[in-house]
Motif scaffolding. Structure first.
Motif, PDB file in Angstrom:
ATOM      1  N   LYS A   1      25.732  41.575  38.143  1.00  0.00           N
ATOM      2  CA  LYS A   1      26.501  42.784  38.385  1.00  0.00           C
ATOM      3  C   LYS A   1      26.836  42.960  39.857  1.00  0.00           C
ATOM      4  CE  LYS A   1      24.855  45.473  34.410  1.00  0.00           C
ATOM      5  NZ  LYS A   1      24.115  46.679  33.972  1.00  0.00           N
ATOM      6  N   THR A   2      26.021  42.395  40.728  1.00  0.00           N
ATOM      7  CA  THR A   2      26.227  42.616  42.155  1.00  0.00           C
ATOM      8  C   THR A   2      26.999  41.486  42.826  1.00  0.00           C
ATOM      9  OG1 THR A   2      24.054  41.622  42.614  1.00  0.00           O
ATOM     10  CG2 THR A   2      24.151  44.019  42.380  1.00  0.00           C
ATOM     11  N   VAL A   3      27.548  40.531  42.019  1.00  0.00           N
ATOM     12  CA  VAL A   3      28.360  39.462  42.605  1.00  0.00           C
ATOM     13  C   VAL A   3      29.642  40.073  43.169  1.00  0.00           C
ATOM     14  CG1 VAL A   3      29.732  37.404  42.114  1.00  0.00           C
ATOM     15  CG2 VAL A   3      27.476  37.685  41.082  1.00  0.00           C
ATOM     16  N   PRO A   4      29.897  39.923  44.473  1.00  0.00           N
ATOM     17  CA  PRO A   4      31.134  40.464  45.050  1.00  0.00           C
ATOM     18  C   PRO A   4      32.339  39.806  44.382  1.00  0.00           C
ATOM     19  CG  PRO A   4      29.594  39.813  46.767  1.00  0.00           C
ATOM     20  CD  PRO A   4      29.064  39.252  45.488  1.00  0.00           C
ATOM     21  N   GLN A   5      33.260  40.605  43.949  1.00  0.00           N
ATOM     22  CA  GLN A   5      34.426  40.051  43.274  1.00  0.00           C
ATOM     23  C   GLN A   5      35.643  40.937  43.463  1.00  0.00           C
ATOM     24  OE1 GLN A   5      34.307  40.756  38.758  1.00  0.00           O
ATOM     25  NE2 GLN A   5      32.126  40.743  39.286  1.00  0.00           N
ATOM     26  N   VAL A   6      36.794  40.354  43.187  1.00  0.00           N
ATOM     27  CA  VAL A   6      38.041  41.098  43.234  1.00  0.00           C
ATOM     28  C   VAL A   6      38.738  40.883  41.889  1.00  0.00           C
ATOM     29  CG1 VAL A   6      39.253  39.149  44.316  1.00  0.00           C
ATOM     30  CG2 VAL A   6      40.236  41.441  44.455  1.00  0.00           C
ATOM     31  N   VAL A   7      39.235  41.958  41.321  1.00  0.00           N
ATOM     32  CA  VAL A   7      39.915  41.910  40.025  1.00  0.00           C
ATOM     33  C   VAL A   7      41.400  42.164  40.259  1.00  0.00           C
ATOM     34  CG1 VAL A   7      40.050  42.854  37.701  1.00  0.00           C
ATOM     35  CG2 VAL A   7      37.843  42.780  38.890  1.00  0.00           C
ATOM     36  N   VAL A   8      42.223  41.196  39.891  1.00  0.00           N
ATOM     37  CA  VAL A   8      43.668  41.313  40.131  1.00  0.00           C
ATOM     38  C   VAL A   8      44.443  41.008  38.857  1.00  0.00           C
ATOM     39  CG1 VAL A   8      43.588  40.781  42.593  1.00  0.00           C
ATOM     40  CG2 VAL A   8      43.701  38.923  40.941  1.00  0.00           C
ATOM     41  N   SER A   9      45.644  41.530  38.800  1.00  0.00           N
ATOM     42  CA  SER A   9      46.533  41.233  37.671  1.00  0.00           C
ATOM     43  C   SER A   9      47.702  40.405  38.190  1.00  0.00           C
ATOM     44  CB  SER A   9      47.053  42.521  37.026  1.00  0.00           C
ATOM     45  OG  SER A   9      47.782  43.286  37.959  1.00  0.00           O
ATOM     46  N   GLY A  10      48.234  39.562  37.338  1.00  0.00           N
ATOM     47  CA  GLY A  10      49.371  38.739  37.727  1.00  0.00           C
ATOM     48  C   GLY A  10      50.428  38.744  36.648  1.00  0.00           C
ATOM     49  N   GLU A  11      51.666  38.591  37.057  1.00  0.00           N
ATOM     50  CA  GLU A  11      52.775  38.559  36.106  1.00  0.00           C
ATOM     51  C   GLU A  11      53.656  37.353  36.381  1.00  0.00           C
ATOM     52  OE1 GLU A  11      55.478  41.964  34.243  1.00  0.00           O
ATOM     53  OE2 GLU A  11      56.128  41.484  36.286  1.00  0.00           O
ATOM     54  N   GLY A  12      54.031  36.685  35.340  1.00  0.00           N
ATOM     55  CA  GLY A  12      54.933  35.548  35.467  1.00  0.00           C
ATOM     56  C   GLY A  12      56.170  35.759  34.617  1.00  0.00           C
TER      57      GLY A  12
ATOM     58  N   LYS B   1      47.581  37.363  45.015  1.00  0.00           N
ATOM     59  CA  LYS B   1      47.081  38.717  45.298  1.00  0.00           C
ATOM     60  C   LYS B   1      45.627  38.673  45.753  1.00  0.00           C
ATOM     61  CE  LYS B   1      50.017  41.282  42.042  1.00  0.00           C
ATOM     62  NZ  LYS B   1      50.010  42.159  40.848  1.00  0.00           N
ATOM     63  N   ALA B   2      44.828  37.854  45.061  1.00  0.00           N
ATOM     64  CA  ALA B   2      43.411  37.748  45.416  1.00  0.00           C
ATOM     65  C   ALA B   2      43.248  37.243  46.839  1.00  0.00           C
ATOM     66  CB  ALA B   2      42.705  36.825  44.429  1.00  0.00           C
ATOM     67  N   LEU B   3      44.070  36.278  47.240  1.00  0.00           N
ATOM     68  CA  LEU B   3      44.010  35.746  48.606  1.00  0.00           C
ATOM     69  C   LEU B   3      44.376  36.819  49.625  1.00  0.00           C
ATOM     70  CD1 LEU B   3      45.647  32.242  47.996  1.00  0.00           C
ATOM     71  CD2 LEU B   3      43.256  32.691  48.623  1.00  0.00           C
TER      72      LEU B   3
ATOM     73  N   LYS C   1      35.104  31.126  42.917  1.00  0.00           N
ATOM     74  CA  LYS C   1      35.425  30.661  41.578  1.00  0.00           C
ATOM     75  C   LYS C   1      35.909  31.803  40.681  1.00  0.00           C
ATOM     76  CE  LYS C   1      30.690  31.129  39.806  1.00  0.00           C
ATOM     77  NZ  LYS C   1      29.563  30.419  39.175  1.00  0.00           N
ATOM     78  N   THR C   2      36.581  31.426  39.612  1.00  0.00           N
ATOM     79  CA  THR C   2      37.071  32.401  38.634  1.00  0.00           C
ATOM     80  C   THR C   2      35.919  32.822  37.731  1.00  0.00           C
ATOM     81  OG1 THR C   2      39.249  31.355  38.657  1.00  0.00           O
ATOM     82  CG2 THR C   2      38.734  32.788  36.801  1.00  0.00           C
ATOM     83  N   LEU C   3      35.743  34.129  37.567  1.00  0.00           N
ATOM     84  CA  LEU C   3      34.665  34.652  36.732  1.00  0.00           C
ATOM     85  C   LEU C   3      35.145  35.034  35.334  1.00  0.00           C
ATOM     86  CD1 LEU C   3      32.964  36.971  39.382  1.00  0.00           C
ATOM     87  CD2 LEU C   3      32.310  34.634  38.758  1.00  0.00           C
TER      88      LEU C   3
ATOM     89  N   VAL D   1      48.401  38.555  33.086  1.00  0.00           N
ATOM     90  CA  VAL D   1      47.011  38.114  33.067  1.00  0.00           C
ATOM     91  C   VAL D   1      46.189  38.938  34.051  1.00  0.00           C
ATOM     92  CG1 VAL D   1      47.328  36.364  34.877  1.00  0.00           C
ATOM     93  CG2 VAL D   1      45.540  36.051  33.161  1.00  0.00           C
ATOM     94  N   THR D   2      44.922  39.134  33.739  1.00  0.00           N
ATOM     95  CA  THR D   2      43.975  39.777  34.658  1.00  0.00           C
ATOM     96  C   THR D   2      42.856  38.771  34.943  1.00  0.00           C
ATOM     97  OG1 THR D   2      44.423  41.995  33.779  1.00  0.00           O
ATOM     98  CG2 THR D   2      42.373  41.694  35.013  1.00  0.00           C
ATOM     99  N   ILE D   3      42.572  38.554  36.224  1.00  0.00           N
ATOM    100  CA  ILE D   3      41.563  37.550  36.611  1.00  0.00           C
ATOM    101  C   ILE D   3      40.540  38.166  37.563  1.00  0.00           C
ATOM    102  CG2 ILE D   3      41.165  35.284  37.639  1.00  0.00           C
ATOM    103  CD1 ILE D   3      43.992  34.517  36.966  1.00  0.00           C
ATOM    104  N   ASN D   4      39.271  37.893  37.286  1.00  0.00           N
ATOM    105  CA  ASN D   4      38.171  38.287  38.174  1.00  0.00           C
ATOM    106  C   ASN D   4      37.797  37.086  39.039  1.00  0.00           C
ATOM    107  OD1 ASN D   4      38.316  40.209  36.082  1.00  0.00           O
ATOM    108  ND2 ASN D   4      36.188  40.810  36.387  1.00  0.00           N
ATOM    109  N   PHE D   5      37.994  37.203  40.345  1.00  0.00           N
ATOM    110  CA  PHE D   5      37.604  36.140  41.263  1.00  0.00           C
ATOM    111  C   PHE D   5      36.367  36.561  42.053  1.00  0.00           C
ATOM    112  CE2 PHE D   5      42.217  35.379  40.923  1.00  0.00           C
ATOM    113  CZ  PHE D   5      42.243  34.010  40.655  1.00  0.00           C
ATOM    114  N   ALA D   6      35.456  35.633  42.259  1.00  0.00           N
ATOM    115  CA  ALA D   6      34.305  35.897  43.123  1.00  0.00           C
ATOM    116  C   ALA D   6      34.773  35.878  44.579  1.00  0.00           C
ATOM    117  CB  ALA D   6      33.225  34.840  42.894  1.00  0.00           C
ATOM    118  N   LEU D   7      34.122  36.686  45.403  1.00  0.00           N
ATOM    119  CA  LEU D   7      34.421  36.705  46.840  1.00  0.00           C
ATOM    120  C   LEU D   7      33.267  36.038  47.587  1.00  0.00           C
ATOM    121  CD1 LEU D   7      35.890  40.287  47.353  1.00  0.00           C
ATOM    122  CD2 LEU D   7      37.125  38.117  47.354  1.00  0.00           C
ATOM    123  N   GLU D   8      33.611  35.228  48.568  1.00  0.00           N
ATOM    124  CA  GLU D   8      32.575  34.530  49.345  1.00  0.00           C
ATOM    125  C   GLU D   8      32.622  34.982  50.791  1.00  0.00           C
ATOM    126  OE1 GLU D   8      33.570  30.458  48.775  1.00  0.00           O
ATOM    127  OE2 GLU D   8      32.830  30.369  46.708  1.00  0.00           O
TER     128      GLU D   8
END
Length: 228
Positions: free
Chosen positions: A23-34, A163-165, A177-179, A221-228
């Motif tokens: 639960k405490t893994v730093p992450q960013v949640v973004v949506s994308g459209e193609g 967006k995540a970048l 990595k993608t969560l 699409v909605t993607i959860n990426f981990a933040l480092e």
């Protein structure tokens, strides 16, 4: 018994600790459209026959005769039987309040899949001459839908990653990595974007009555990426 209890408590604490860590893994949640815009190469034409009168049998007879002529015409131009289908048939009693009497109204529609758009005008005039007196609309589609949907999904992921970048850069962090990936794409609905249909400069070309424009295929699409 006490030993079993200690083991159970230890396992619970370990599981709880792991859950807390996840639960405490730093992450960013973004949506994308193609989006992919393509020129349609097929059309679905819905035409119909409607008649009204005082006698139900006579009204139905007129409708049946017109529909028979339409189907025979489609066969005469070598349109595959799989490319046209009856969609709706109705016969009902109505009341004319001005004339204060009942009458019957019959209607029937047929859906025609046209895989060669250059034949649009010929087919439309043919079915009208055969007896069609209502046109319920034209829907454009592409025969390469699966391919374009795949392209749209790739673009959606690329958009989400971009967006995540952006967010990670603003936070002085890196995208890891993608969560989790969630596909939010809805059912495909063609959206015509009208434009003039190009037919060349041949003076012998028939009149233009169809603006095919473009259709837009979208993926979300909605993607959860981990933040480092």
């Amino acid at each position: 018994m006490r030993k079993i209890l200690v083991i159970a408590v230890t396992m619970f604490m370990t599981t709880f600790s792991n859950a807390q860590e996840m639960k405490t893994v730093p992450q960013v949640v973004v949506s994308g459209e193609g989006k992919v815009k393509v020129t349609p190469d097929q059309a679905i034409i819905n035409v119909g026959v409607g008649n009204s009168g005082n006698d139900a049998a006579e009204v139905k007879k007129k409708n049946d005769a017109a529909m028979d002529a339409i189907i025979k015409y489609l066969k005469s131009v070598k349109l595959p039987a799989s490319d046209y289908q009856t969609k709706q048939v109705s016969l009902f009693k109505n009341y004319d309040y001005e004339k204060k009497k009942h009458y019957y109204q019959a209607s029937q529609t047929i859906s025609i899949t046209l895989k060669d758009l250059s034949k649009y005008d010929v087919i439309m005039m043919g079915v009208v001459d055969a007896g069609a007196n209502t046109i319920h609309g034209v829907e454009f589609k592409t025969s390469k839908l699966t391919q374009y949907e795949s392209e749209a999904r790739v673009k959606a992921v690329q958009n989400a990653k971009a967006k995540a970048l952006d967010y990670a850069g603003a936070l002085n962090q890196k995208v890891g990595k993608t969560l989790l990936v969630t596909d939010n794409s809805a059912t495909y609905y063609p959206r015509p974007m009208f434009a003039e249909m190009k037919v060349g400069n041949d003076a012998a070309m028939p009149r233009e009555t169809l603006a095919i424009g473009e259709i837009e295929i979208t993926a979300n699409v909605t993607i959860n990426f981990a933040l480092e």
